[in-house]
Enzyme design. Structure first.
Site, PDB file in Angstrom:
ATOM      1  N   SER A  31      43.120  -1.631  18.167  1.00  0.00           N
ATOM      2  CA  SER A  31      42.927  -0.196  18.031  1.00  0.00           C
ATOM      3  C   SER A  31      43.120   0.579  19.336  1.00  0.00           C
ATOM      4  O   SER A  31      44.181   0.501  19.940  1.00  0.00           O
ATOM      5  CB  SER A  31      41.542   0.036  17.447  1.00  0.00           C
ATOM      6  OG  SER A  31      41.427   1.362  17.023  1.00  0.00           O
ATOM      7  N   ASP A  63      46.430   2.059  16.707  1.00  0.00           N
ATOM      8  CA  ASP A  63      46.823   1.722  15.339  1.00  0.00           C
ATOM      9  C   ASP A  63      46.847   2.932  14.412  1.00  0.00           C
ATOM     10  O   ASP A  63      46.945   2.779  13.188  1.00  0.00           O
ATOM     11  CB  ASP A  63      45.898   0.639  14.778  1.00  0.00           C
ATOM     12  CG  ASP A  63      44.445   1.076  14.733  1.00  0.00           C
ATOM     13  OD1 ASP A  63      44.045   1.901  15.564  1.00  0.00           O
ATOM     14  OD2 ASP A  63      43.701   0.598  13.858  1.00  0.00           O
TER      15      ASP A  63
HETATM   16  C1  VG1 Z   1      33.949   2.180  17.546  1.00  0.00           C
HETATM   17  C2  VG1 Z   1      33.516   3.540  17.038  1.00  0.00           C
HETATM   18  C3  VG1 Z   1      33.424   3.514  15.528  1.00  0.00           C
HETATM   19  C4  VG1 Z   1      34.760   3.079  14.947  1.00  0.00           C
HETATM   20  C5  VG1 Z   1      35.171   1.746  15.532  1.00  0.00           C
HETATM   21  C6  VG1 Z   1      36.543   1.295  15.077  1.00  0.00           C
HETATM   22  O1  VG1 Z   1      32.993   1.224  17.218  1.00  0.00           O
HETATM   23  O2  VG1 Z   1      32.295   3.932  17.607  1.00  0.00           O
HETATM   24  O3  VG1 Z   1      33.042   4.779  15.071  1.00  0.00           O
HETATM   25  O4  VG1 Z   1      34.688   2.976  13.548  1.00  0.00           O
HETATM   26  O5  VG1 Z   1      35.191   1.822  16.944  1.00  0.00           O
HETATM   27  O6  VG1 Z   1      37.517   2.223  15.386  1.00  0.00           O
HETATM   28  P1  VG1 Z   1      31.855   0.717  18.255  1.00  0.00           P
HETATM   29  O7  VG1 Z   1      31.111  -0.357  17.525  1.00  0.00           O
HETATM   30  O8  VG1 Z   1      32.574   0.253  19.488  1.00  0.00           O
HETATM   31  O9  VG1 Z   1      31.046   1.906  18.575  1.00  0.00           O
HETATM   32  V1  VG1 Z   1      39.104   1.711  15.582  1.00  0.00           V
HETATM   33  O10 VG1 Z   1      40.016   3.024  15.847  1.00  0.00           O
HETATM   34  O11 VG1 Z   1      38.889   0.485  16.523  1.00  0.00           O
HETATM   35  O12 VG1 Z   1      39.492   0.942  14.121  1.00  0.00           O
HETATM   36 CO    CO Z   2      42.026   2.581  15.652  1.00  0.00          CO
END
Ligand code: VG1
Ligand code: CO
Length: 544
Positions: A112, A278
């Protein structure tokens, strides 16, 4: 032709907030990717699955990983496998493709918004048949399987040429190289008023869209240059590169700096957006204004009926717990429900499938709707442009109008990255322990109304997810939330979320600089939880 390879389990293949994410070199070590993919395929097969779509965000190791997964899919007798041309498929496009073709699931290779390259990050996301990220029960089961593996299966076969569209059969598997862009573009054409947006783009209204050298480039070219005939300088960094050209493909004020500087200039574009690796995240900007993702969700909700795909109105809204309560006010105004879910898109799936909500959003630059089961960056930009084309106001004008109507939720997130994991866990434990002593007390000038570690019960399947983040709510509607990230690849990341609500006043809500507006809450948190000292940091690494 099918080989069974002996292996031993890795004990760290537990998917986080969004798939399994590790340093690229960890994925490149012998058997690492294969083990995890075998666990996914076992899970898929056991659920009766026989079809799969594969793609990725173009980062380093994307191609090799795709070839490995194809060979494993053949060896595991998956009947139909679709693989995106050149291996490029955004997360929302994968979600759409699964739904459109009623596939059993999909694998998107992406870490991501984390940087890419051999020394950076890689990831594997697994989506299920509704097009959404695998729910917790599935990721837990995959993790369990990964810990019990002794072998995996892989076919000996030549690599599949991903550079042109074709179908080929290997043993019992049909492999089709498909166009990962066109179906998605068609979906967008059905939701938004492309001719209205086209007129806007040809009326002197300028846009700048930043793909950050990641997967959205080809989607933006197809939509903005081919379909909407936008002027040439409309797109930035639109060629996907293995290392994202050294950019950190995280669309926020820190990493999309070039774009932010452009919109703050007097001759800057009227509207700008940036997307992540992504393609599921978005940052919305206008001339001289940054729209917080929480406000963006609320504004899209308040104006949704201006877009053809949403003209019938909204069923409900869902936001992740740390996301500001701006959307709640719009939902209350519209007389529709607003759900608060844990962080991560997988928690929206059931609500969307049950048709209980139409729009969903997260403070982390994620917005989406029932059109797919993922957040969707390009969709969010088109939605905004559709609204702008109808309202013929500036982005700033729309945001200010919204604050006038609903009041303003000042909002910011402070990230402390790569801190010592043990220190971080101890901090969370200690913080949780003092929560009961705060409730209904006035502490350092703030009246605390509630304090807990968020437990979510899914309204559809009634499953329970515990310890989803510490939240403290104050009498005036302000909030402080903190939780540990589930997507990092180094140490722990502590996220502190701050929100302060200002009523709509006669003269309109007070407009002050966000960090200054939140200063009191920031200091309060540090005093009550002794945050900076405990984690050994003097300032956050990223403020968004
Ligand atoms: C982070 C964000 C979360 C999001 C996730 C995936 O997770 O805070 O809101 O859904 O990334 O996004 P975390 O656990 O690091 O706070 V992505 O664009 O990686 O699919
Ligand atoms: Co993403």
């Amino acid at each position: 032709m099918i080989k069974t390879i002996q292996t031993t389990p890795f004990n760290d293949q537990k998917p986080g907030t969004s798939g399994l994410r590790k340093k690229t070199r960890i994925f490149m070590q012998p058997h690492y990717l294969e083990n995890f993919v075998q666990a996914i395929l076992l899970e898929l097969k056991e659920g009766g699955g026989n079809s799969l779509v594969i793609g990725g965000d173009g980062r380093y190791y994307n191609h090799q990983a795709i070839q490995t997964i194809l060979k494993m899919a053949v060896a595991n007798h998956i009947e139909r496998v679709y693989v995106a041309k050149n291996g490029l498929l955004s997360t929302p496009a994968a979600s759409h493709f699964i739904r459109k073709n009623a596939l059993s699931g999909g694998i998107v290779l992406s870490a991501s918004h984390n940087p890419g390259g051999e020394a950076q990050d890689f990831g594997v996301k697994f989506n299920v048949s509704n097009g959404g990220p695998a729910p917790e029960a599935v990721t837990t089961s995959i993790y369990k399987r990964s810990k019990g593996l002794t072998t995996y299966s892989i076919a000996e076969m030549p690599d599949i040429d991903l550079t042109y569209l074709h179908t080929t059969r290997v043993l019992q598997t049909d492999i089709e190289v498909f166009n990962g862009i066109s179906d998605y573009v068609q979906l967008m054409e059905g939701l938004f008023d492309f001719s209205g947006i086209k007129r806007l783009l040809h009326s002197g209204f300028s846009v700048r869209l930043d793909a950050m050298n990641a997967v959205t480039g080809p989607y933006l070219i197809s939509i903005f240059y081919d379909a909407l005939k936008a002027p040439e300088e409309s797109l930035l960094h639109s060629t996907p590169l293995k290392d994202f050209g050294g950019l950190h493909p995280d669309p926020n004020l820190k990493y999309a700096k070039e774009l932010v500087e452009q919109v703050m200039r007097p001759d800057g574009p009227d509207f700008a957006a940036a997307f992540d690796g992504d393609g599921d995240r978005n940052m919305i900007l206008g001339k001289n204004i940054f729209v917080t993702p929480s406000d963006s969700l609320a504004i899209l909700a308040a104006n949704a009926t201006l877009a053809p795909g949403y003209s019938a109105g909204l069923k409900g809204i869902a936001r992740s717990m740390p996301t500001s309560q701006a959307a709640d006010r719009v939902a209350a105004h519209l007389g529709i429900p607003c759900f608060e879910t844990p962080t991560g898109w997988k928690f929206f799936g059931n609500l969307l499938d049950a048709d209980m909500v139409t729009l969903c959003g997260e403070e982390s630059f994620g917005t989406g709707s029932h059109h797919v089961r993922e957040k969707d960056g390009v969709w969010a930009a088109l939605f905004w442009l559709n609204i702008l084309a109808q309202k013929r106001m500036s982005v700033k004008g729309i945001v200010q109008e919204h604050w006038q109507r609903f009041g303003r939720n000042y909002y910011s997130r402070h990230d402390y990255e790569a801190i010592d994991a043990q220190q971080a866990h101890e901090f969370m434990q200690r913080a949780e322990a003092i929560l009961p002593s705060l409730i209904n007390k006035e502490i350092h000038g703030y009246q605390v109304k509630m304090a807990d570690n968020f437990t979510y019960q899914d309204p559809v399947d009634h499953s329970i997810s515990e310890k989803q983040g510490i939240r403290i709510g104050f009498e005036d509607g302000s909030r402080v939330v903190f939780r540990l990230s589930g997507t990092g690849t180094q140490g722990a990341t502590l996220r502190l979320y701050l929100e302060r609500y200002c009523e709509k006043g006669e003269a309109g809500p007070v407009e002050i600089e966000t960090q200054r507006a939140l200063e009191g809450l920031i200091q309060w948190t540090d005093r009550v939880f002794d945050l900076k000292r405990t984690i050994g940091r003097s300032a956050p690494d990223v403020i968004t």
